[in-house]
Design a protein around this motif. Structure first.
Motif, mmCIF file in Angstrom:
data_model
loop_
_atom_site.group_PDB
_atom_site.id
_atom_site.type_symbol
_atom_site.label_atom_id
_atom_site.label_comp_id
_atom_site.label_asym_id
_atom_site.label_seq_id
_atom_site.Cartn_x
_atom_site.Cartn_y
_atom_site.Cartn_z
ATOM 1 N N SER A 75 34.064 39.094 32.334
ATOM 2 C CA SER A 75 35.227 38.355 32.818
ATOM 3 C C SER A 75 36.267 38.258 31.706
ATOM 4 O O SER A 75 35.916 37.946 30.563
ATOM 5 C CB SER A 75 34.813 36.958 33.272
ATOM 6 O OG SER A 75 35.948 36.175 33.599
ATOM 7 N N PRO A 76 37.543 38.510 32.020
ATOM 8 C CA PRO A 76 38.579 38.416 30.983
ATOM 9 C C PRO A 76 38.971 36.978 30.656
ATOM 10 O O PRO A 76 39.833 36.756 29.806
ATOM 11 C CB PRO A 76 39.752 39.175 31.610
ATOM 12 C CG PRO A 76 39.574 39.007 33.074
ATOM 13 C CD PRO A 76 38.090 38.982 33.307
ATOM 14 N N LEU A 99 42.936 36.610 38.513
ATOM 15 C CA LEU A 99 42.275 37.863 38.171
ATOM 16 C C LEU A 99 42.319 38.815 39.364
ATOM 17 O O LEU A 99 42.275 38.390 40.512
ATOM 18 C CB LEU A 99 40.807 37.607 37.789
ATOM 19 C CG LEU A 99 40.540 36.559 36.707
ATOM 20 C CD1 LEU A 99 39.039 36.424 36.467
ATOM 21 C CD2 LEU A 99 41.256 36.916 35.408
ATOM 22 N N HIS A 100 42.386 40.112 39.063
ATOM 23 C CA HIS A 100 42.431 41.156 40.092
ATOM 24 C C HIS A 100 41.330 42.155 39.797
ATOM 25 O O HIS A 100 41.178 42.609 38.656
ATOM 26 C CB HIS A 100 43.801 41.843 40.079
ATOM 27 C CG HIS A 100 43.951 42.894 41.140
ATOM 28 N ND1 HIS A 100 44.818 43.965 40.996
ATOM 29 C CD2 HIS A 100 43.351 43.050 42.343
ATOM 30 C CE1 HIS A 100 44.749 44.724 42.084
ATOM 31 N NE2 HIS A 100 43.856 44.191 42.905
ATOM 32 N N SER A 138 36.409 46.489 37.804
ATOM 33 C CA SER A 138 36.611 45.689 36.596
ATOM 34 C C SER A 138 37.664 44.615 36.854
ATOM 35 O O SER A 138 38.705 44.887 37.473
ATOM 36 C CB SER A 138 37.062 46.593 35.438
ATOM 37 O OG SER A 138 37.328 45.825 34.292
ATOM 38 N N TRP A 139 37.391 43.384 36.393
ATOM 39 C CA TRP A 139 38.339 42.283 36.584
ATOM 40 C C TRP A 139 39.410 42.313 35.496
ATOM 41 O O TRP A 139 39.100 42.379 34.302
ATOM 42 C CB TRP A 139 37.608 40.944 36.560
ATOM 43 C CG TRP A 139 36.726 40.742 37.765
ATOM 44 C CD1 TRP A 139 35.407 41.030 37.874
ATOM 45 C CD2 TRP A 139 37.144 40.239 39.044
ATOM 46 N NE1 TRP A 139 34.950 40.731 39.139
ATOM 47 C CE2 TRP A 139 35.990 40.242 39.880
ATOM 48 C CE3 TRP A 139 38.354 39.784 39.565
ATOM 49 C CZ2 TRP A 139 36.018 39.809 41.199
ATOM 50 C CZ3 TRP A 139 38.388 39.348 40.880
ATOM 51 C CH2 TRP A 139 37.242 39.364 41.691
ATOM 52 N N GLN A 140 40.670 42.293 35.936
ATOM 53 C CA GLN A 140 41.800 42.297 35.016
ATOM 54 C C GLN A 140 42.657 41.066 35.251
ATOM 55 O O GLN A 140 42.801 40.599 36.391
ATOM 56 C CB GLN A 140 42.633 43.566 35.206
ATOM 57 C CG GLN A 140 41.848 44.847 34.942
ATOM 58 C CD GLN A 140 42.683 46.098 35.126
ATOM 59 O OE1 GLN A 140 43.907 46.021 35.329
ATOM 60 N NE2 GLN A 140 42.041 47.254 35.065
ATOM 61 N N GLN A 141 43.221 40.541 34.184
ATOM 62 C CA GLN A 141 44.004 39.311 34.276
ATOM 63 C C GLN A 141 45.460 39.636 34.602
ATOM 64 O O GLN A 141 46.101 40.454 33.945
ATOM 65 C CB GLN A 141 43.923 38.526 32.971
ATOM 66 C CG GLN A 141 44.456 37.110 33.085
ATOM 67 C CD GLN A 141 43.756 36.172 32.111
ATOM 68 O OE1 GLN A 141 42.857 36.558 31.392
ATOM 69 N NE2 GLN A 141 44.172 34.922 32.107
#
Length: 495
Positions: free
Chosen positions: A231-232, A258-259, A264-267
């Protein structure tokens, strides 16, 4: 003669209970003097008609949903599948204190009675099989028997004066207890050993090492079907949702959004420094809402303020049928509706917080809230929809208008069958905070302490989540994947 004070008069409230047993559906029965039988239906205790005033001392729930109760004067009762107690005609006058269901479905009863030929009171074992009661004769003078429990390959039996027996293949052996106190009960441990307890604080076990007997047996750790995702963010996450195109988003404290991109989760950029409690992908823009009643819209590059309530009220949930019809709920009974042009407040009739939204369509919605509150929308107005609980409710989900679940505080789980709500026993102390489902992925509940439950048929099963942090929301996607989010930025995934 001086009349006794009324506070010492016999009454149901002063009647002690002598035995209790429950089944896998969370229901239980307790018995006492004067034929008293109490039934717990998962929410309330109620008295059931036993048709006897004999003192009852034993109760047993059988796997076929029958319940047995037994007591003095050879009394044996059976609660049939219609919920009625009937008497099983036992020709013996034993006072029964214990019941045990054997592997072949027969019933073993333990107690005692007065034997004329033996000139005194003796313990007795009775077998009920194929509708016939039969006293078992072992040529052993036993005292009154108090408890029977399946133990290893046979039956462990305890009674008065420290007597301890083991029944195996219809042979009974007396065991040395080194005790003269009355033995009252048997507790079979997960280690395979057993404890025997009785008068004057008596506790004994057959194990050489008493401490080891109490320890759970070593077991391999259960592999969790869930995996923790990178998680970012370390901020608390409040919501996770799937958009019309399968895109997934999560949100939380300090403007966290988050998307999920290629697994992969990106902020995303933060709408503001305020907490975001809910997000909704309308198909033509992502909406985010939270503290101070503010709603933001993301066009794919930047956020813009879409609505400001100008009140210190937090928006907690959103749902929309499309970009021109979006609903939002929150603290103090807040309900908002966006019609494609502007946001307007709707009368809710309550000042209680509303925590989330579930909708079958734009004309039929439910919003759970404080103290068991559920509001129901019929396309024109919101009204109370009594669930029968006073616990806070945090989430609702259903796959039809006659199959809806609600979850909440202290393991609260309720089911609506199209006609009425019924509370279900979960035996969880955790608060259940979110529920979601899809045809492809199944139905899941998440809560505090990493709690996860999965619906299997009509039974809720607990699952090992791989984490002990609070899980605040869950999303069951159309792609057969489930995501749950929670404290400290935790995101877990189940394929």
């Amino acid at each position: 003669m001086i009349n006794a004070p009324s506070s010492f008069a016999a009454c149901e409230e002063n009647t002690p209970l002598f035995a209790i047993d429950g089944n896998s559906q969370g229901r239980a029965w307790a018995v006492s003097d004067d034929g008293l039988i109490l039934h717990f239906d998962g929410q309330h205790w109620q008295r059931e008609v036993s048709h006897t005033d004999i003192n009852l001392r034993a109760v047993l729930c059988a796997p076929d949903n029958k319940v047995y109760a037994a007591g003095a004067e050879g009394t044996v009762l059976m609660r049939n599948q219609d919920g009625l107690w009937i008497s099983l005609e036992c020709p013996l006058s034993s006072g029964f204190h214990a019941l045990l269901l054997l592997d072949d479905g027969s019933l073993l009863l333990g107690g005692g009675r007065y034997f004329v030929d033996k000139g005194g009171f003796r313990g007795e074992l009775v077998l009920y099989k194929d509708g016939v009661f039969k006293a078992l004769d072992f040529n052993e003078d036993m005292p009154r028997l108090r408890a029977l429990k399946s133990y290893k390959d046979g039956v462990l039996i305890v009674g008065d004066q420290g007597h301890l027996y083991y029944l195996n293949n219809w042979r009974i052996d007396k065991l040395e207890s080194n005790c003269r106190h009355d033995l009252m009960d048997i507790i079979v441990l997960s280690t395979g050993e057993a404890l025997v307890v009785g008068d004057y604080g008596t506790v004994m076990t057959a194990a050489n090492d008493f401490t080891q007997a109490l320890a759970p047996p070593p077991q391999a750790a259960t592999k969790s079907p869930w995996e923790i995702m990178p998680s970012p963010s370390k901020k608390q996450l409040w919501d996770v949702t799937e958009g019309p195109d399968g895109s997934c988003y999560a949100c939380g404290e300090a403007g966290t959004v988050l998307h999920l991109v290629a697994g992969s989760w990106q902020q995303l950029p933060a709408p503001s420094e305020l907490a975001v409690h809910c997000v909704w992908d309308s198909g033509s823009g992502l909406f985010a809402a939270g503290q101070l009643g503010r709603i933001y819209r993301f066009d794919g590059e930047e956020w813009s303020l879409h609505f400001d309530l100008h009140l210190d009220i937090t928006i907690l949930g959103m749902w929309g049928s499309g970009p021109n019809s979006i609903f939002a709920v929150g603290d103090e009974g807040l309900i908002l509706h966006f019609d494609g042009l502007r946001w307007q407040r709707m009368p809710s009739g309550t000042k209680s917080a509303l925590y989330s939204l579930w909708a079958w369509d734009a004309q039929r919605m439910l919003a759970p809230g404080d103290f068991g509150l559920v509001l129901r929308y019929n396309g024109s107005e919101w009204a109370d929809f009594n669930i029968g609980s006073e616990n806070f409710l945090y989430g609702i989900w259903g796959d039809s208008l006659s199959n809806i679940y609600a979850v909440g505080l202290s393991g609260t789980l309720a089911h609506f069958n199209g006609q009425r709500w019924q509370l279900m026993a979960t035996r969880l102390r955790a608060d259940l905070l979110g529920i979601a489902g899809s045809e492809q992925a199944g139905v899941f509940i998440v809560g505090t302490n990493g709690s996860v439950m999965r619906l299997d048929g009509d039974q809720w099963l607990t699952e090992e989540s791989g984490t002990d942090v609070g899980l605040r929301a869950v999303c069951a996607t159309q792609a057969d994947v489930v995501y749950a989010v929670g404290d400290r930025g935790t995101i877990i995934r189940r394929n």
